[in-house]
Design a protein around this motif. Structure first.
Motif, PDB file in Angstrom:
ATOM      1  N   UNK A 108       0.797  -1.229   0.000  1.00  0.00           N
ATOM      2  CA  UNK A 108       0.000   0.000   0.000  1.00  0.00           C
ATOM      3  C   UNK A 108       0.827   1.275   0.000  1.00  0.00           C
ATOM      4  N   UNK A 109       2.025   1.220  -0.566  1.00  0.00           N
ATOM      5  CA  UNK A 109       2.894   2.390  -0.636  1.00  0.00           C
ATOM      6  C   UNK A 109       2.385   3.294  -1.763  1.00  0.00           C
ATOM      7  N   UNK A 110       2.344   4.583  -1.507  1.00  0.00           N
ATOM      8  CA  UNK A 110       1.863   5.539  -2.499  1.00  0.00           C
ATOM      9  C   UNK A 110       2.729   5.499  -3.755  1.00  0.00           C
ATOM     10  N   UNK A 111       2.116   5.857  -4.871  1.00  0.00           N
ATOM     11  CA  UNK A 111       2.804   5.822  -6.161  1.00  0.00           C
ATOM     12  C   UNK A 111       4.070   6.684  -6.149  1.00  0.00           C
ATOM     13  N   UNK A 112       3.979   7.874  -5.565  1.00  0.00           N
ATOM     14  CA  UNK A 112       5.122   8.783  -5.534  1.00  0.00           C
ATOM     15  C   UNK A 112       6.248   8.222  -4.661  1.00  0.00           C
ATOM     16  N   UNK A 113       5.892   7.603  -3.545  1.00  0.00           N
ATOM     17  CA  UNK A 113       6.907   7.000  -2.679  1.00  0.00           C
ATOM     18  C   UNK A 113       7.565   5.807  -3.363  1.00  0.00           C
ATOM     19  N   UNK A 114       6.765   5.007  -4.040  1.00  0.00           N
ATOM     20  CA  UNK A 114       7.313   3.871  -4.782  1.00  0.00           C
ATOM     21  C   UNK A 114       8.274   4.362  -5.852  1.00  0.00           C
ATOM     22  N   UNK A 115       7.874   5.389  -6.569  1.00  0.00           N
ATOM     23  CA  UNK A 115       8.724   5.953  -7.619  1.00  0.00           C
ATOM     24  C   UNK A 115      10.042   6.459  -7.041  1.00  0.00           C
ATOM     25  N   UNK A 116       9.970   7.165  -5.922  1.00  0.00           N
ATOM     26  CA  UNK A 116      11.188   7.690  -5.297  1.00  0.00           C
ATOM     27  C   UNK A 116      12.085   6.555  -4.808  1.00  0.00           C
ATOM     28  N   UNK A 117      11.477   5.532  -4.238  1.00  0.00           N
ATOM     29  CA  UNK A 117      12.258   4.410  -3.711  1.00  0.00           C
ATOM     30  C   UNK A 117      12.960   3.646  -4.826  1.00  0.00           C
ATOM     31  N   UNK A 118      12.308   3.528  -5.983  1.00  0.00           N
ATOM     32  CA  UNK A 118      12.887   2.776  -7.097  1.00  0.00           C
ATOM     33  C   UNK A 118      13.668   3.655  -8.064  1.00  0.00           C
ATOM     34  N   UNK A 119      13.632   4.974  -7.858  1.00  0.00           N
ATOM     35  CA  UNK A 119      14.349   5.882  -8.753  1.00  0.00           C
ATOM     36  C   UNK A 119      13.707   5.990 -10.122  1.00  0.00           C
ATOM     37  N   UNK A 120      12.394   5.920 -10.177  1.00  0.00           N
ATOM     38  CA  UNK A 120      11.650   5.985 -11.427  1.00  0.00           C
ATOM     39  C   UNK A 120      10.652   7.131 -11.374  1.00  0.00           C
ATOM     40  N   UNK A 121      10.238   7.644 -12.533  1.00  0.00           N
ATOM     41  CA  UNK A 121       9.161   8.631 -12.542  1.00  0.00           C
ATOM     42  C   UNK A 121       7.840   7.968 -12.130  1.00  0.00           C
ATOM     43  N   UNK A 122       6.949   8.751 -11.545  1.00  0.00           N
ATOM     44  CA  UNK A 122       5.666   8.222 -11.071  1.00  0.00           C
ATOM     45  C   UNK A 122       4.838   7.631 -12.217  1.00  0.00           C
ATOM     46  N   UNK A 123       4.887   8.253 -13.394  1.00  0.00           N
ATOM     47  CA  UNK A 123       4.105   7.708 -14.516  1.00  0.00           C
ATOM     48  C   UNK A 123       4.660   6.360 -14.981  1.00  0.00           C
ATOM     49  N   UNK A 124       5.952   6.149 -14.826  1.00  0.00           N
ATOM     50  CA  UNK A 124       6.555   4.844 -15.165  1.00  0.00           C
ATOM     51  C   UNK A 124       6.091   3.774 -14.169  1.00  0.00           C
ATOM     52  N   UNK A 125       6.031   4.126 -12.898  1.00  0.00           N
ATOM     53  CA  UNK A 125       5.536   3.197 -11.878  1.00  0.00           C
ATOM     54  C   UNK A 125       4.089   2.836 -12.180  1.00  0.00           C
ATOM     55  N   UNK A 126       3.293   3.826 -12.562  1.00  0.00           N
ATOM     56  CA  UNK A 126       1.889   3.587 -12.906  1.00  0.00           C
ATOM     57  C   UNK A 126       1.783   2.631 -14.101  1.00  0.00           C
ATOM     58  N   UNK A 127       2.614   2.839 -15.112  1.00  0.00           N
ATOM     59  CA  UNK A 127       2.591   1.976 -16.301  1.00  0.00           C
ATOM     60  C   UNK A 127       3.032   0.546 -15.961  1.00  0.00           C
ATOM     61  N   UNK A 128       4.069   0.412 -15.147  1.00  0.00           N
ATOM     62  CA  UNK A 128       4.546  -0.922 -14.742  1.00  0.00           C
ATOM     63  C   UNK A 128       3.466  -1.646 -13.955  1.00  0.00           C
ATOM     64  N   UNK A 129       2.812  -0.943 -13.043  1.00  0.00           N
ATOM     65  CA  UNK A 129       1.760  -1.559 -12.225  1.00  0.00           C
ATOM     66  C   UNK A 129       0.588  -1.997 -13.108  1.00  0.00           C
ATOM     67  N   UNK A 130       0.219  -1.168 -14.053  1.00  0.00           N
ATOM     68  CA  UNK A 130      -0.878  -1.515 -14.967  1.00  0.00           C
ATOM     69  C   UNK A 130      -0.527  -2.737 -15.807  1.00  0.00           C
ATOM     70  N   UNK A 131       0.699  -2.765 -16.350  1.00  0.00           N
ATOM     71  CA  UNK A 131       1.144  -3.909 -17.154  1.00  0.00           C
ATOM     72  C   UNK A 131       1.182  -5.185 -16.306  1.00  0.00           C
ATOM     73  N   UNK A 132       1.672  -5.074 -15.085  1.00  0.00           N
ATOM     74  CA  UNK A 132       1.767  -6.245 -14.211  1.00  0.00           C
ATOM     75  C   UNK A 132       0.385  -6.769 -13.834  1.00  0.00           C
ATOM     76  N   UNK A 133      -0.535  -5.888 -13.502  1.00  0.00           N
ATOM     77  CA  UNK A 133      -1.885  -6.347 -13.142  1.00  0.00           C
ATOM     78  C   UNK A 133      -2.587  -6.946 -14.350  1.00  0.00           C
TER      79      UNK A 133
END
Length: 156
Positions: A108-133
């Motif tokens: 349940x980590x926020x998208x922005x926190x996930x992006x910061x933790x992984x060193x990725x832009x937030x929109x990239x995290x959103x795209x990865x999550x969508x592709x994975x689901x």
């Protein structure tokens, strides 16, 4: 001086033991989801908890669970030998997709926190999550159907 240091060490050990008793189960589950292998998950969690214990005094004011989870994620992301997917539901995902799914959906980590933790832009995290689901939903079930979104009948 020696008694004061010994008392401080006992206090640190007691605080850490209380934290580990409460958080280790959930962290182990997250590590198992990431690695797909219980032995690798144990090793990953042990390394992350060791770092948390070593840094216990320096992290005053920080959330020890978030600190340990961040270390767990960092270790998983930078150690390719932990990327051995097992037979679980997440086995079809890439290591990066696993990280995003575990952080976003399980933890349940926020998208922005996930992006910061992984060193990725937030929109990239959103795209990865969508592709994975999407990958997880299209996975054939044991009965031969395809997993459908909640509330919809399964395809046959």
């Amino acid at each position: 001086m020696g008694q004061r240091r010994a008392a401080a060490e006992r206090l640190r050990s007691a605080e850490f033991a209380a934290f580990a008793a409460g958080a280790a189960g959930r962290l182990l589950h997250a590590a198992t989801l990431l690695t797909g292998d219980p032995a690798a998950a144990d090793a990953l969690l042990c390394a992350a908890l060791s770092r948390t214990y070593a840094d216990w005094y320096r992290m005053r004011g920080e959330d020890p669970y978030a600190y340990t989870r961040a270390d767990l994620v960092r270790r998983y992301a930078h150690r390719p030998w932990w990327h051995r997917p097992g037979d679980g539901v997440l086995a079809r995902l890439t290591p990066q997709e696993r990280l995003v799914v575990v952080l976003r959906l399980f933890e349940g980590v926020a998208e922005e926190q996930t992006a910061a933790q992984l060193g990725l832009p937030a929109d990239r995290v959103r795209a990865i999550c969508l592709r994975a689901t999407t990958t997880l939903r299209s996975r054939p079930t044991a009965g031969g159907g395809v997993l459908a979104p909640p509330g919809q009948p399964q395809a046959r």
